[in-house]
Enzyme design. Structure first.
Site, PDB file in Angstrom:
ATOM      1  CG  ASP A  17      -2.262   0.790   0.846  1.00 36.38           C
ATOM      2  OD1 ASP A  17      -2.511   1.047  -0.351  1.00 36.38           O
ATOM      3  OD2 ASP A  17      -2.997   1.158   1.777  1.00 36.38           O
ATOM      4  CG  HIS A  56       0.596   2.874   4.133  1.00 34.13           C
ATOM      5  ND1 HIS A  56       0.745   1.750   4.911  1.00 34.13           N
ATOM      6  CD2 HIS A  56      -0.670   2.834   3.656  1.00 34.13           C
ATOM      7  CE1 HIS A  56      -0.400   1.068   4.905  1.00 34.13           C
ATOM      8  NE2 HIS A  56      -1.268   1.708   4.157  1.00 34.13           N
TER       9      HIS A  56
END
Length: 970
Positions: A106, A375
């Site tokens: 991701d 993230h």
């Protein structure tokens, strides 16, 4: 906490239950922060036993195993390693489990540092997904989504890793069913925030599998598997089942999928496919046993990342600049606190501070710094509420570590029973004029440093003394921040991992601090500046001459006095105007940068003030929207330092320090500082990957979105150069950076956006950031040879500035300190490494696991893991070589380090064990898979670097070496 409540706890509870019901079922789990919250707060004893059993059977597998799945673009290597080490330590201590595969599906783009870190941590394969859409399409078509990645040019084949890039469907199951208007494969529906529905009926629950649709369902799944098989070299297809926030009701997930798996396998002759539940390890094991020869990818990264022509994910390099800055300050304070505490424990075994409580304070900050590497954390791509949580955890953790460091100083100095009393220990200056201040300054680097620290004071008449009562060079001047206070700059020279004490005496009869004098220049109208001849004036130190033009109040040129090279040099603030209305075209948001047009200059008028003194000249430039505006929107404070005789001023002299003030911005504006030079750079920019290695960034022209697609992350370093001269930028937080024209470099400092994209509105992702940001960038200008010797140490000196703590002296205390105290703080044996090495970690992790693997596994099986107190005898040491092979004739050489003598200031070293990056493997027993390449046709296991004989290790370029060190008990 909300995620735990809404779905995360249910994932672990129901998945464990379902795995116990069917031997064929499997599951992979990634982020330890969620798992640990469940393990500590929710899991029953039975569930805990089941987790142990499932791990042993290989049906539950932890992949990556860090606290989070970290971002790859804007994170610092130290923090990536920290969060991996934090998660791995827990897994090894609790289960004897060591992750060997990644699942980096991701993060928005992929850095070349990551494959190297995962190789050093003992991983056998790496898996990524988000890379440029056009590049992925090309790799997919040519069956090149799998390769052996040599992420580091210097470590090359020694730390290469097999890498799998997910195909165009990425990490979520394609949910479209050709035979129904309902979705497929997501039978538990979608999680609802913040509360789960009372009746258990979730939105968008997929069509259940029934006898009537079983064959059609199977056909859909098989068709997708076959489509994907065509993009890979072998018959094994990794088919990800799940997505974000899935499996909170694992029962409906598995019961539906069981029917499909059984049906396809019963009819495998007809379908030409067999299906099984698998972990990442099962997939890579199958691939590895094929014994194919794979292509090698060099150290080029996959940044930036675009998902379609107008979607360049380059905005997040700057989003929430304040959070990015605080995350880095917290990281550097943690680094300082760890080494400070480690030295205290080793040198003062009789000290009165409770070690367990101290370790908890450090662990609190370890967690906070680890979690923000997520993230959707440091990237600035979270909602304001979540950003506030990150900020609070960081601030609270920092406060506790500051308190810990202050109490250690208090304890060491009071332990001497020398009658010296602190009336209190502050972590911030009170600035009271009638109290004599003590300043304690700790140097967290393993080098001798000479630098300035700043203290806010309330008067400009004062003298600064060191421990011996000698006066110390200092300069005081009116503060940039406020009318009523002054900034006192103290020149400090401190050896490695040591601290010094300074006393500040106001109104002491004799004045030794230089008082900076101010000259204010008239505000200049830029629109009329072209009509007059230039009026230039220089600001000089022994390395540079910076010339300003009084007609514009802007910088004009910089001369490197060593080479006598003059570079034309101008700086201006511009704003990109961006669109927030999806009906009108592409938008900018937390993730994306989509400029409408070229950047627009923001100020029509510039004010200038020059503060000059013997040690420093500060040039203050204020940028106004027009000549009559009351308030400035932007400011630059440029500082040039002069170092007196007898001090090592090399780094200080070559540092042009700039601090910026930007904001509050108008809505849908993105602020950049553009520096233009006459260097013939051919639009080639260099930026770093995570403060570890440099990447070459040639300007690329695209059909669409060329400006945004030529933005790159600068985590610590960026530079432009021509044949003779290089201009380096060093940063203390991440920024987007680009070179849009020859000789130019622009840094994005701040963004304030609003948009009406439904997904962003649902998740409160509007980035309406009305803050003022104050980032700092150091500039170094010079020949390539000189900048090469300076930039690594300078970048780390900016990252790890000294920690300043304050104490007040009670009335009548003399500046001279008792002899014992002088011995203690000035003459302790410092810890120093050569300038091409960095002592990256010196800490007491506290883990209770055995470093002998067989013993650790046995004690877990027998249920004999040591509960109770942390282990304070094991010290974690990491040493990193800062240079690439061939980068510098001297600094790129391997370095021999005698660990015993390096650490003699802490005590007598008894034993050293060399470990994998996160500490969980003995490097002598670590055998990673060796994937066959044309370079090495024979398949062989990998063995690591040569280990220490008699405590002497040779550190080669770019190596990061990790050790457990044990000292003789005093």
């Amino acid at each position: 906490q909300e995620s735990m409540h809404a779905y995360a706890a249910n994932v672990y509870t129901t998945v464990i239950e379902e795995l116990m019901k069917g031997k064929q079922r499997k599951f992979i789990a990634v982020e330890q922060e969620f798992f640990r919250l469940w393990w500590d707060m929710v899991a029953t004893d039975t569930q805990k036993q089941q987790v142990h059993q499932l791990l042993q059977e290989g049906r539950l597998e932890f992949v990556i195993g860090g606290q989070v799945m970290h971002d790859e673009a804007v994170t610092l290597i130290d923090d990536q390693i920290l969060q991996l080490t934090e998660g791995h330590g827990f897994l090894y201590e609790t289960f004897g489990f060591r992750p060997q595969f990644s699942w980096h599906v991701d993060p928005f783009g992929a850095s070349a540092t990551t494959p190297t870190l995962f190789a050093l941590a003992g991983f056998n394969a790496h898996l990524i997904s988000r890379i440029d859409y056009d590049l992925k399409a090309d790799m997919q078509k040519n069956k090149k989504l799998q390769f052996v990645w040599q992420g580091s040019p210097s470590l090359s084949a020694r730390q290469e890793i097999f890498t799998h890039v997910m195909d165009q469907y990425s990490y979520c199951t394609p949910s479209e069913l050709p035979f129904s208007n309902r979705s497929g494969f997501f039978w538990n529906g979608f999680a609802t925030f913040p509360d789960p529905p009372k009746d258990g009926v979730y939105p968008n629950m997929s069509l259940p599998v029934t006898d009537a649709n079983l064959h059609l369902y199977a056909q859909t799944m098989v068709a997708n598997i076959k489509e994907r098989a065509a993009w890979f070299r072998t018959g094994e297809v990794l088919w990800p089942w799940g997505c974000d926030k899935q499996f909170f009701n694992a029962s409906v997930q598995y019961s539906n999928m069981d029917l499909l798996v059984d049906y396809i396998n019963k009819h495998s002759a007809e379908f030409g496919v067999t299906v099984q539940y698998a972990t990442v390890s099962d997939y890579f094991q199958a691939l590895y046993s094929r014994n194919l020869t794979w292509e090698i990818r060099d150290s080029q990264d996959f940044l930036p990342y675009s998902t379609e022509p107008f979607q360049a994910w380059t905005g997040f390099y700057t989003s929430r600049s304040t959070l990015k800055g605080i995350a880095r300050r917290a990281s550097s304070l943690l680094h300082a606190g760890e080494s400070f505490f480690t030295q205290y424990v080793q040198k003062h075994p009789e000290g009165s501070i409770c070690k367990c409580k101290a370790l908890k304070q450090l662990q609190g900050l370890r967690w906070a710094v680890s979690e923000v590497q997520h993230h959707d954390g440091i990237t600035g791509t979270e909602s304001p509420k979540v950003k506030d949580m990150y900020m609070n955890n960081l601030m609270y953790g920092m406060l506790n570590v500051k308190k810990l460091m202050a109490s250690i100083i208090f304890d060491i100095n009071n332990a001497k029973k020398n009658g010296e009393v602190y009336s209190s220990v502050y972590t911030k200056s009170s600035g009271k004029p009638d109290v004599d201040l003590y300043v304690v300054v700790y140097n967290p680097l393993a080098w001798n440093i000479t630098t300035f620290v700043t203290v806010s004071v309330s008067s400009e008449t004062m003298t600064v003394y060191d421990e011996l009562g000698h006066t110390v060079p200092a300069q005081v001047q009116s503060s940039v921040e406020s009318q009523s206070t002054y900034d006192l700059y103290i020149l400090v020279a401190i050896s490695g991992l040591s601290y010094r004490k300074y006393s500040i005496k106001p109104l002491d009869g004799k004045q030794s601090a230089f008082i900076g004098s101010s000259v204010k220049y008239k505000r200049r109208d830029l629109s009329r500046a072209g009509q007059q001849s230039q009026q230039l004036f220089p600001v000089v130190n022994s390395c540079y001459q910076i010339v300003f033009d009084q007609n514009t109040n802007l910088m004009h040129s910089i001369t490197d006095r060593e080479t006598n090279q003059t570079v034309q040099f101008t700086q201006e603030f511009l704003e990109y105007h961006v669109n927030g209305d999806t009906k009108k075209g592409p938008i900018s948001d937390n993730y994306l940068f989509a400029p409408n047009t070229s950047a627009v200059p923001v100020s029509k008028a510039v004010g200038l003030e020059v503060m000059s003194g013997n040690l420093m000249t500060e040039i203050r430039q204020y940028f106004y929207s027009n000549v009559t505006s009351q308030d400035y929107i932007y400011a630059v404070y440029t500082r040039l330092y002069s170092v007196p005789e007898g001090y090592d001023g090399k780094l200080l002299c070559h540092r042009i320090e700039q601090e910026y003030s930007a904001g509050p911005l108008e809505l849908n504006r993105e602020a950049v500082l553009r520096t233009s030079t006459n260097l013939n750079t051919k639009q080639l920019l260099y930026t770093d990957n995570n403060g570890y290695q440099m990447q070459k960034r040639p300007f690329k022209a695209y059909v669409n979105n060329t400006v945004a697609r030529n933005y790159y992350p600068m985590v610590q370093t960026a530079y432009i150069e021509d044949d003779t001269t290089r201009l380096m930028l060093l940063a203390e937080r991440a920024h987007g950076v680009s070179s849009q024209e020859n000789g130019q470099v622009e840094v994005m400092l701040h963004r304030r956006l609003w948009n009406n994209l439904q997904w962003n509105l649902n998740n409160n992702l509007t980035l309406n950031d009305s803050s003022v940001v104050r980032p700092v960038i150091w500039l170094i200008l010079g020949s390539k040879a000189v900048t090469n010797t300076l930039y690594r140490t300078s970048g780390l000196t900016l990252e790890h500035r000294p920690v300043v703590m304050f104490g007040a002296l009670s009335e009548g205390d003399k500046p001279k300190l008792p002899r014992q105290l002088q011995q203690n703080s000035v003459h302790d044996l410092p810890v120093t490494v050569p300038p091409n090495l960095h002592l990256q970690t010196l800490s007491i992790p506290g883990w209770r696991y055995s470093s002998n693997h067989a013993e650790q596994v046995r004690s877990i099986l027998m249920g004999e893991q040591k509960q109770g107190d942390a282990d304070f005898s094991r010290v974690l040491l990491r040493i990193r070589h800062l240079y690439e092979v061939g980068e510098d004739p001297v600094l790129s050489q391997p370095v021999m380090v005698d660990l015993k003598s390096l650490l003699k200031g802490l005590g007598s070293v008894l034993a050293v064990e060399e470990r994998s990056l996160t500490g969980t493997w003995d490097v002598n027993t670590l055998e990673r898979w060796k994937w066959k390449t044309a370079q090495y046709p024979g398949k062989r296991f990998f063995n690591s670097t040569e280990t220490s004989e008699d405590f002497i290790v040779t550190v080669h370029p770019k190596e990061i070496r990790t050790f457990f060190v044990y000292f003789q008990v005093q």
